[in-house]
Design a protein around this motif. Structure first.
Motif, PDB file in Angstrom:
ATOM      1  N   LEU A   1       0.822  -1.215   0.000  1.00  0.00           N
ATOM      2  CA  LEU A   1       0.000   0.000   0.000  1.00  0.00           C
ATOM      3  C   LEU A   1       0.855   1.264   0.000  1.00  0.00           C
ATOM      4  N   LEU A   2       2.052   1.120   0.500  1.00  0.00           N
ATOM      5  CA  LEU A   2       2.973   2.248   0.547  1.00  0.00           C
ATOM      6  C   LEU A   2       3.457   2.642  -0.848  1.00  0.00           C
ATOM      7  N   ARG A   3       3.477   1.669  -1.737  1.00  0.00           N
ATOM      8  CA  ARG A   3       3.933   1.959  -3.104  1.00  0.00           C
ATOM      9  C   ARG A   3       2.755   2.444  -3.930  1.00  0.00           C
ATOM     10  N   HIS A   4       2.988   3.472  -4.715  1.00  0.00           N
ATOM     11  CA  HIS A   4       1.929   3.978  -5.599  1.00  0.00           C
ATOM     12  C   HIS A   4       2.404   3.851  -7.034  1.00  0.00           C
ATOM     13  N   GLU A   5       2.880   2.669  -7.363  1.00  0.00           N
ATOM     14  CA  GLU A   5       3.462   2.494  -8.686  1.00  0.00           C
ATOM     15  C   GLU A   5       2.380   2.361  -9.753  1.00  0.00           C
ATOM     16  N   GLY A   6       2.654   2.995 -10.882  1.00  0.00           N
ATOM     17  CA  GLY A   6       1.756   2.852 -12.019  1.00  0.00           C
ATOM     18  C   GLY A   6       0.423   3.553 -11.840  1.00  0.00           C
ATOM     19  N   ILE A   7       0.269   4.335 -10.776  1.00  0.00           N
ATOM     20  CA  ILE A   7      -0.966   5.110 -10.659  1.00  0.00           C
ATOM     21  C   ILE A   7      -0.617   6.582 -10.517  1.00  0.00           C
TER      22      ILE A   7
ATOM     23  N   ARG B   1      -0.836  10.804  -1.686  1.00  0.00           N
ATOM     24  CA  ARG B   1       0.202   9.798  -1.455  1.00  0.00           C
ATOM     25  C   ARG B   1       0.898  10.044  -0.127  1.00  0.00           C
ATOM     26  N   THR B   2       1.180  11.307   0.156  1.00  0.00           N
ATOM     27  CA  THR B   2       1.832  11.627   1.433  1.00  0.00           C
ATOM     28  C   THR B   2       0.926  11.278   2.610  1.00  0.00           C
ATOM     29  N   LEU B   3      -0.359  11.620   2.497  1.00  0.00           N
ATOM     30  CA  LEU B   3      -1.282  11.300   3.594  1.00  0.00           C
ATOM     31  C   LEU B   3      -1.362   9.790   3.811  1.00  0.00           C
ATOM     32  N   GLN B   4      -1.346   9.053   2.700  1.00  0.00           N
ATOM     33  CA  GLN B   4      -1.397   7.590   2.842  1.00  0.00           C
ATOM     34  C   GLN B   4      -0.105   7.070   3.457  1.00  0.00           C
TER      35      GLN B   4
END
Ligand code: ANZ
Ligand code: ZN
Length: 826
Positions: A210-216, A223-226
């Motif tokens: 969930l920490l990775r936001h690859e390909g989106i 992203r920072t909040l997550q």
């Protein structure tokens, strides 16, 4: 262009808008079907909770999203833009208790009303695909997903604290605990905590992914909040030992400071508290733990809060040097993080520093700036930064601070007193709600078999409708005389249903899948629809969902992927957030302030197109801003002027034949505007779309007055203008495109293709280029667009400034930077 009846002087949206809406509905204009021949585009906007009325925030989220979905359609995509309702939840239950209206009735009445308001907005929603999470045919599948997660080991039950009202004798939802003092909203008794067996989903298993936001393509802010919510911390677990010889483990990100530990702190709920506490301290510790149980974790973690705590009377031993360390209890340590116990290093941790000062505990610096002696602890005003070298740290003394963490980990690992460790803020997702109006958790508790899943063939486990509402707040599922009793699905013995229902965030974790085939009877969705439409291409909604919903739905998708239910790693490719609309006084809209602007009243007055266009115009969409009644009138006037210009026909028509330059000028402005509007739609820059269209209208009026009306360039301009207007003001654009009385069969403007920018027409006719000699500007030349490079080079060399500066030297190189400059290297 359509031949329209002679136009009225003003356009009356109150007549035209309902007419077009009915016509579009009859024509099935917004039906979305799979079509392998066209690229698909799944545009999703967050589904509303049926609270009663669609408010301005809903409009702000949805109307610009609808405009963009329409634009994508005109760009040749097959667009799916569905809508539904997140229909379970506490407000319906509160209404039931207060007014005696059953939650179902309250909810579906609101849905009815809001559906009407949504339709009035004139969105391109395919209403056949509507999904309502409180429909048994919907929650059947929410329950099915739960069972799959349960079978896959991703749902489990454990005891966990809930907020509890001793006055009402019931659990409370977060929203029912109010104020700083955290009292029950119903009876104002201070809230306490209670341990209940509850259901969890294993979100923590997906923490790393969930920490990775690859390909989106999601906004940086989300992203920072997550990332913060997931909260990955690297450090070590270190084992201290109580004097009775029991292990007492801490999590620390700073094992380098182990020699600076002067006390330890346990969370008040820590299981060792009781055993560590000496009889002399027992009363104080118990009283402290009780008051701590009334605070929320958020309150307990608040920075700058005055530090409170009590000593247990007990000690533990520091494994690195055998020192005896007093163990305290304080609420700034949370049971839900790390191990629920900390080693306190007041010299280098601010919270520990404040605690040490409050209770007169020693402070021992172990890191000092290069070349400086250790500071006198009494003189310190705050915890010290970790820069310089280690002091008073046994084998680590003299180590540069940067290397100390690694060396400390190696040291404790060698001695078997600890190990490298990662800790997450993310918790498993607690989905149990002790409420009625939610999807029942499909589990039967059997005295011999334990929790057993309800057989899929028996789904949905329906909510009983004949229930009693008692003001105690106890779930009617518990009070119902028969509902909970049933035989165990495994052994047939008498057993009892789970009476908790699911967190509504579970319902909204998969609604985008139900839209794909809302009436699928043997699966949550049709795989063929999934393969065609998924993933969601653009998802729009509020930033307030950055953590809970948007983490849950990503987790849900990944879990379902691993269970073989869906494919792909992410459910939503692109995310965009709108800002917040404030009242005219720049304050948050609220009934008590009296600054609420109701969309219904505005639609009555101006029509939906004006409201939609104004919402796109008044602020940068992702920022939002204050409403202005002045502003919406400006938008009204603009659309009226559009109507008049188009309706009037080529008035003031050609007297003298228009000259070529005027024609080129008109085409240039039209195609430049088209290029801008196209780029702005792509970038969700809605405000500049409207301002470009407003400016272009002025240009069109001038062109007509200048005699261009009726020319081919004029017709082209009007055609492009209307198609650009179509996503923004869909009703007015249709009225001007098809005309009110058009026979069936004539194509809607919403089926037209987005116009292509004619780059040549859009280009400025002439360019001014700087002429540089050895990097210094010496002159400027004006050339026609498209002038060949060789010619530009010759013109630059011949310019007076270049000749003067060259003074007869022969140039070594002439570089042309297209559209900007020519550099002569001498
Ligand atoms: C000693 C120490 C010295 C720490 C120092 C920090 C600075 P993050 O970065 O948020 O992960 N901690 C550990 N568990 C805790 C709990 N359950 N409740 C409150 N605080 C807790 O924070 C990790 C640090 O927070 C840990 O590292 C621990 O304090 C504290 F100069 O250990 B530290
Ligand atoms: Zn059984």
């Amino acid at each position: 262009m359509a031949e329209t009846a002679p136009p009225a002087a003003t356009y009356d949206p109150r007549v035209a808008e309902p007419r077009w809406q009915a016509r579009w509905e009859a024509e099935g204009l917004y039906r979305a079907e799979r079509d392998p021949a066209r690229p698909k585009h799944y545009a999703l906007t967050m589904l509303p909770y049926p609270s009663g009325d669609l408010h301005m925030g809903h409009w702000y989220a949805m109307a610009p999203s609808d405009a963009r979905a329409r634009w994508m359609r005109m760009r040749g995509h097959n667009v799916l833009f569905p809508m539904g309702f997140d229909a379970f939840g506490l407000p319906a239950e509160n209404a039931a208790i207060k007014h005696g209206v059953p939650p179902k009735e309250w909810t579906y009445r609101n849905i009815e009303r809001m559906r009407g308001q949504l339709r009035r907005m004139g969105m391109m929603v395919d209403w056949r695909r509507e999904a309502i999470s409180a429909d048994p045919e919907y929650y059947r599948w929410t329950q099915w997903f739960f069972l799959r997660l349960f079978d896959g080991g991703l749902a489990y039950r454990k005891r966990s604290p809930v907020d509890w009202c001793p006055g009402c004798n019931t659990t409370l939802a977060r929203e029912q605990v109010v104020g700083e003092a955290r009292v029950c909203e119903r009876c104002e008794t201070p809230v306490t905590k209670r341990d209940l067996a509850q259901w969890f989903l294993r979100t923590t298993r997906y923490a790393d992914e969930l920490l990775r936001h690859e390909g989106i393509d999601w906004p940086e802010r989300v992203r920072t909040l997550q990332e913060r919510w997931i909260g990955r911390s690297e450090g070590a677990r270190v084992e201290f030992e109580t004097e009775a010889g029991e292990p007492l483990e801490v999590f620390t990100t700073r094992p380098d400071t182990l020699w600076g530990v002067t006390f330890m702190v346990l969370a008040p709920e820590h299981p060792l508290v009781e055993r560590l506490t000496t009889p002399a301290h027992a009363d104080a510790v118990r009283a402290y733990a009780e008051q701590a149980a009334r605070q929320s974790d958020v309150q307990r973690e608040a920075a700058g809060r005055e530090k409170t705590g009590v000593w247990t009377g007990g000690f533990a031993v520091n494994p690195v040097n055998g020192e005896r360390i007093p163990v305290w209890v304080a609420d700034y340590v949370l049971m839900s993080y790390g191990t629920g116990a900390i080693m306190a290093v007041p010299a280098h941790d601010q919270r520990d520093f404040e605690f040490a000062r409050a209770f007169g505990l020693p402070i021992r610096p172990v890191i000092v700036p290069e070349g400086e002696p250790p500071p006198a602890p009494e003189a310190l005003e705050a915890a010290v930064e970790a820069r310089g070298r280690m002091v008073d740290s046994g084998p680590l003394t003299g180590t540069p601070a940067e290397a100390a963490v690694e060396r400390a980990i190696a040291f404790v690992e060698e001695r078997g007193a600890g190990r490298r460790a990662v800790t997450w803020r993310l918790r498993d997702w607690l989905i149990s709600r002790q409420r009625y109006w939610g999807a029942p958790i499909p589990i039967v508790h059997c005295p011999s078999c334990g929790p057993v899943g309800v057989p899929v063939a028996e789904l949905p486990v329906r909510l009983p409708e004949e229930v009693e509402w008692r003001p105690t707040g106890e779930s009617p599922l518990k009070l119902h005389p028969t509902w909970r009793h049933r035989p165990c699905p495994a052994c047939g013995e008498d057993a009892e249903r789970e009476t908790d229902t699911m967190d509504t965030f579970l319902c909204s974790s998969w609604y985008h899948l139900r839209y794909l085939s809302p009436r699928a009877a043997d699966a949550p969705f049709d795989p063929a629809e999934y393969d065609y439409w998924m993933p969601v291409d653009t998802y729009t909604g509020g930033i307030e969902h950055a953590t809970m919903h948007l983490i849950y739905t990503r987790f849900f998708h990944k879990a379902c992927r691993d269970l073989g239910i869906v494919r792909g790693d992410e459910p939503m490719r692109q995310l965009r957030n709108q800002g917040i609309i404030l009242g005219e006084d720049s304050e948050k809209m609220s009934k008590s302030r009296g600054n609420v602007v109701a969309p219904d009243a505005l639609v009555d007055r101006y029509g939906t197109d004006v409201v939609r266009a104004y919402l796109m115009f008044f602020a940068r969409w992702e920022q939002g801003g204050p409403w202005s009644s002045q502003g919406i009138q400006g938008t009204w006037r603009w659309l009226q002027r559009v109507y008049q210009l188009f309706g009037a026909g080529p008035d003031g028509g050609p007297g003298a034949p228009p000259d070529a330059e005027a024609v080129a000028g008109l085409r240039r402005r039209v195609h430049q505007a088209l290029a801008r509007v196209t780029a702005d739609f792509d970038a969700f820059q809605f405000n500049t779309i409207i301002s470009t269209l407003m400016e272009l209208l002025n240009d069109l009026v001038k062109a007509r007055d200048g005699g261009l009306g009726g020319t081919p360039a004029w017709d082209e301009a009007l055609g492009i203008y209307l198609r650009m207007l179509a996503p923004v003001a869909p009703h007015l654009a249709e009225e001007l495109w098809r005309g009110p009385g058009t026979p069936p069969g004539r194509r809607s403007i919403h089926e037209e293709a987005w116009p292509e920018v004619d780059r040549a027409a859009a280009a400025e006719a002439q360019l001014v280029l700087a002429v540089q000699v050895n990097g210094k500007v010496r002159d400027h030349i004006t050339v026609a667009v498209g002038t060949p490079e060789a010619e530009i080079r010759a013109l630059a060399l011949a310019s007076a400034g270049a000749r003067r500066s060259l003074e007869g030297r022969t140039p070594r190189k002439v570089i042309v930077v297209p559209g900007r400059l020519v550099n002569i290297v001498a």
